[in-house]
Write a protein that holds these residues in place. Sequence first.
Motif, mmCIF file in Angstrom:
data_model
loop_
_atom_site.group_PDB
_atom_site.id
_atom_site.type_symbol
_atom_site.label_atom_id
_atom_site.label_comp_id
_atom_site.label_asym_id
_atom_site.label_seq_id
_atom_site.Cartn_x
_atom_site.Cartn_y
_atom_site.Cartn_z
ATOM 1 N N GLU A 1 0.821 -1.216 0.000
ATOM 2 C CA GLU A 1 0.000 0.000 0.000
ATOM 3 C C GLU A 1 0.851 1.260 0.000
ATOM 4 O OE1 GLU A 1 -0.054 -2.151 2.610
ATOM 5 O OE2 GLU A 1 -1.689 -3.445 1.930
ATOM 6 N N LEU A 2 2.033 1.130 0.627
ATOM 7 C CA LEU A 2 2.826 2.338 0.803
ATOM 8 C C LEU A 2 3.875 2.540 -0.285
ATOM 9 C CD1 LEU A 2 2.946 1.989 4.604
ATOM 10 C CD2 LEU A 2 2.329 4.106 3.457
ATOM 11 N N ALA A 3 3.896 1.636 -1.275
ATOM 12 C CA ALA A 3 4.874 1.771 -2.367
ATOM 13 C C ALA A 3 4.675 3.114 -3.067
ATOM 14 C CB ALA A 3 4.706 0.637 -3.355
ATOM 15 N N ARG A 4 3.454 3.563 -3.007
ATOM 16 C CA ARG A 4 3.096 4.817 -3.672
ATOM 17 C C ARG A 4 3.697 6.028 -2.947
ATOM 18 N NH1 ARG A 4 -3.108 6.478 -3.737
ATOM 19 N NH2 ARG A 4 -2.879 8.515 -4.745
ATOM 20 N N PHE A 5 3.820 5.906 -1.631
ATOM 21 C CA PHE A 5 4.320 7.044 -0.843
ATOM 22 C C PHE A 5 5.609 6.659 -0.127
ATOM 23 C CE2 PHE A 5 -0.397 7.272 -0.713
ATOM 24 C CZ PHE A 5 -0.539 8.364 -1.565
ATOM 25 N N PRO A 6 6.725 6.661 -0.849
ATOM 26 C CA PRO A 6 7.965 6.176 -0.236
ATOM 27 C C PRO A 6 8.392 6.978 0.990
ATOM 28 C CG PRO A 6 8.384 7.123 -2.410
ATOM 29 C CD PRO A 6 6.914 7.079 -2.246
ATOM 30 N N ALA B 1 8.983 5.409 4.587
ATOM 31 C CA ALA B 1 10.269 5.535 5.285
ATOM 32 C C ALA B 1 10.058 6.119 6.676
ATOM 33 C CB ALA B 1 11.207 6.404 4.476
ATOM 34 N N LYS B 2 9.146 7.091 6.782
ATOM 35 C CA LYS B 2 8.888 7.727 8.082
ATOM 36 C C LYS B 2 8.292 6.724 9.066
ATOM 37 C CE LYS B 2 9.878 12.045 8.800
ATOM 38 N NZ LYS B 2 11.109 12.118 9.571
ATOM 39 N N LEU B 3 7.341 5.922 8.563
ATOM 40 C CA LEU B 3 6.703 4.924 9.434
ATOM 41 C C LEU B 3 7.762 3.957 9.973
ATOM 42 C CD1 LEU B 3 3.581 4.175 7.217
ATOM 43 C CD2 LEU B 3 3.483 5.057 9.542
ATOM 44 N N LEU C 1 2.839 17.838 8.257
ATOM 45 C CA LEU C 1 3.652 16.784 7.623
ATOM 46 C C LEU C 1 2.958 16.157 6.413
ATOM 47 C CD1 LEU C 1 5.004 14.778 10.715
ATOM 48 C CD2 LEU C 1 6.202 16.488 9.363
ATOM 49 N N PHE C 2 1.650 16.352 6.333
ATOM 50 C CA PHE C 2 0.852 15.629 5.328
ATOM 51 C C PHE C 2 1.411 15.756 3.912
ATOM 52 C CE2 PHE C 2 -3.380 15.647 7.913
ATOM 53 C CZ PHE C 2 -2.768 14.821 8.841
ATOM 54 N N ASN C 3 1.754 16.981 3.539
ATOM 55 C CA ASN C 3 2.236 17.224 2.173
ATOM 56 C C ASN C 3 3.452 16.394 1.857
ATOM 57 O OD1 ASN C 3 0.721 18.736 0.553
ATOM 58 N ND2 ASN C 3 1.632 20.712 1.125
ATOM 59 N N ASP C 4 4.380 16.447 2.794
ATOM 60 C CA ASP C 4 5.633 15.736 2.596
ATOM 61 C C ASP C 4 5.400 14.219 2.567
ATOM 62 O OD1 ASP C 4 8.466 15.642 2.383
ATOM 63 O OD2 ASP C 4 8.495 14.865 4.437
ATOM 64 N N ASP D 1 8.248 8.914 -7.940
ATOM 65 C CA ASP D 1 8.327 9.275 -9.368
ATOM 66 C C ASP D 1 8.154 8.041 -10.254
ATOM 67 O OD1 ASP D 1 8.710 11.819 -8.656
ATOM 68 O OD2 ASP D 1 10.896 11.832 -8.956
ATOM 69 N N ASN D 2 8.855 6.961 -9.869
ATOM 70 C CA ASN D 2 8.773 5.734 -10.673
ATOM 71 C C ASN D 2 7.344 5.240 -10.747
ATOM 72 O OD1 ASN D 2 11.451 5.663 -11.125
ATOM 73 N ND2 ASN D 2 11.895 4.310 -9.390
#
Length: 768
Positions: free
Chosen positions: A457-462, A466-468, A732-735, A741-742
Amino acid sequence: MNDLIPLVNKLQDVFNTIGSEQIDLPQIVVVGSQSSGKSSVLETIVQKDFLPRGNGVVTRRPLVLQLVNTHMSSLPSSVSSDGSVNEAPDRAEFLHLPNKQFFDFEEVRKEIEAETARVAGQNKAISRTPIHLKIFSRNVLNLTLVDLPGVTKIPVGDQPTDIEKQTRNLILDYILKPNSVILAVSPANVDLANSDSLKLARHVDPEAKRTIGVLTKLDLMDAGTNSLDILSGRAYPLKLGFIGVVNRSQADIIANKPMADALKSETEFFQSHPAYRAIAHRCGTNFLAKNLNSILMNHIRDKLPDIKAKLNSLIGQTQQELSSYGDPSFTGKAHRGSLILQLLTRFASDFVAAIDGTSAEISTKELCGGARIYYIFNNVFGAALDSVNPCENLTVHDIRTAIRNSTGPRPSLFVPEIAFDLLVKPQIKLLEPPSLRCVELAYEELVKICHSCGAKELARFPRFHAKLIEVVSDLLRERLGPTSDYVESLISIQRSYINTNHPDFIGGGGAMSAIERASQKKKQDMERTRRLSTVNMVLAGNGGDSPNHREESGEKTLSNAMTNLTVHQAAERGDREREKLSHLNHPSNSSTSSLNGSHPGPNAPSKDTFLNYFFGPQQRMDRPTLQENPHRSGNVHNVAKEMVMPKTVLDGEPIDFERKVDHAADHDDYTGLNEREDMETQLIRSLITSYFNITRKSIQDLVPKAVMHLLVNYSREAVQNRLVAALYKEELFNDLLQEDDNLSAERAKCKAMLDVFKNAFTIINEAM
Ligand SMILES: Nc1nc2c(ncn2[C@@H]2O[C@H](COP(=O)(O)OP(=O)(O)OP(=O)(O)O)[C@@H](O)[C@H]2O)c(=O)[nH]1
């Protein structure tokens, strides 16, 4: 109907843009051995000289040739000022040169040569990458043909040794596709039984349903022979039949014989040939082209429903893939908070599920998550503890020094408790490294678990992913310190009080019994060895017995000698031994009863000192008299008593203090221990082993519990709250929701593919 081939060409173009090979489009694949005339057939069909020529291997890359009839299509013709229609000139286009049109077919040939050399090199090597060429002409029928390198036998130039295999595999790749029509070219001047193209075709199309045979070089057959049997389908049955052609000979090519003339000569050849005259209307390149056109159209018509169904399922799959990349519109301001919370909760519950073993994606290949932690506790940690030798690094020298130091300036009366204490504590410390390693391994496993959480699920938001991981890793790292400290203190606790009252502790009595048993066994063994060597000596001393004689007397003499010797020795030692043994084992003897058992009887007072463990409380008074001279008797019991009285005193020998001091200073000189010292050392060793085993057991039990409580369960409970506290912040939401990109590129590619499939589906729908 005639729109079907342009339709497939359109589909081919559409699919070429995305490089998709998922749809097996109908096409005609030209197969034949080298120089069988494949290129000549294609050129005659196109009625143009456009293919590379030369000796040996010429076609070195697949050439996908789309022929587009400009007369039938609405494509480029124009109306001149006098009202006549100007036919557009024939032209060619390459896929790799999208903005260039070729009107000179000599240039087309050069471009094919250059493009072949660019990918396959200058020297004869072949490549699998196809060249896509489109020819627009009013003289062609709509066709899609693939020209392939010929089957080669012997490598030449840069060709690898397995060139035959490579070309075969390349050809098979194309003709294996069920939607390919195989155009099997065979020269008529070679026996059909040796035709490579027909052999390959039969391999993939055993029922000969989609193979069409082409016989070239009919003009080169020996005088008096003909191929009528083959052309009329009697010799080699193919559902789509055989068609004979006569191409330009090498001499014609050198003489630049025009195509139109060549076609004329071909027609004349068939019409005037006595054998072929009757079937002349079914021979020649024109008939072949027409036939191929209708075969391909029929083939396409047959295959379209399948292609449509396949497209349908591809659309479904691609749509699913597209939705797995996430909906970009869902990251809008209104949804960001809930998206963050949803992904964060998913991550936390993945973490908990992996520990609990309730994860939906449990691996069947390797242990993971909670099961791996259990494995670490049970197998890795257990084995590591078991492998620790209780007397690791404990030399005789250490033990002797400890005993001596613990007695201070006094001679050692007993094996002092303080020496045992002194020696066992560092041994317990040996349990610390494996215990701390166990904590580390569990920690590492938790880190690994957290890295695998929410990966999909999180591949979209690297960044978010990473933060999690970072937050959970911090939490785990925070717990690592206290857990390691606690485990370290568990070992310190064990070292801080040596509980010799532990019910499982062997105690002095038990240790003595064990040593006694071992010593007796050793003595018996030694005695047996001694007897045997005496027997050997007796046998060897049998005067002038020759070796032969000795062999003859054999076992009988040996057994007699042994019997005699045993009886003799038993008589010699007589009552002395028996008396000692009965003294040791006699139950009424209070001094030995406690030695023989690990635990004193129910009435025995508690084992509060070493003396107690060794001899029971009564033993304090039971000291040996000088007359007993225990050392000389060699009895284990007496040796134990020696620990109470130094040997030198018992022996009544004068003590040379100078020598003793020197001896003590010489730390390495412990090799020649006397029996008493040896006994003391053994005793200490077995006490250490017994106590160490007790400690090991409790460490093995306590460390996993501590790890579970302080590290695993703690982080399991805290993970969700920690993540919310650290990451659920508007700023933090935006970041966090920055897309990869990929992934965006993948999504775009997937979207393009979906459009292509939908487009193709519409094209087919409209045509059907
Ligand atoms: N006389 C005669 N010569 C032919 C005929 N067909 C082809 N040839 C000659 O045979 C030679 C080989 O023909 P190609 O068309 O280059 O053969 P190919 O199978 O394409 O060869 P590769 O691409 O190298 O595998 C050429 O010199 C042609 O002129 C034919 O029907 N009659």
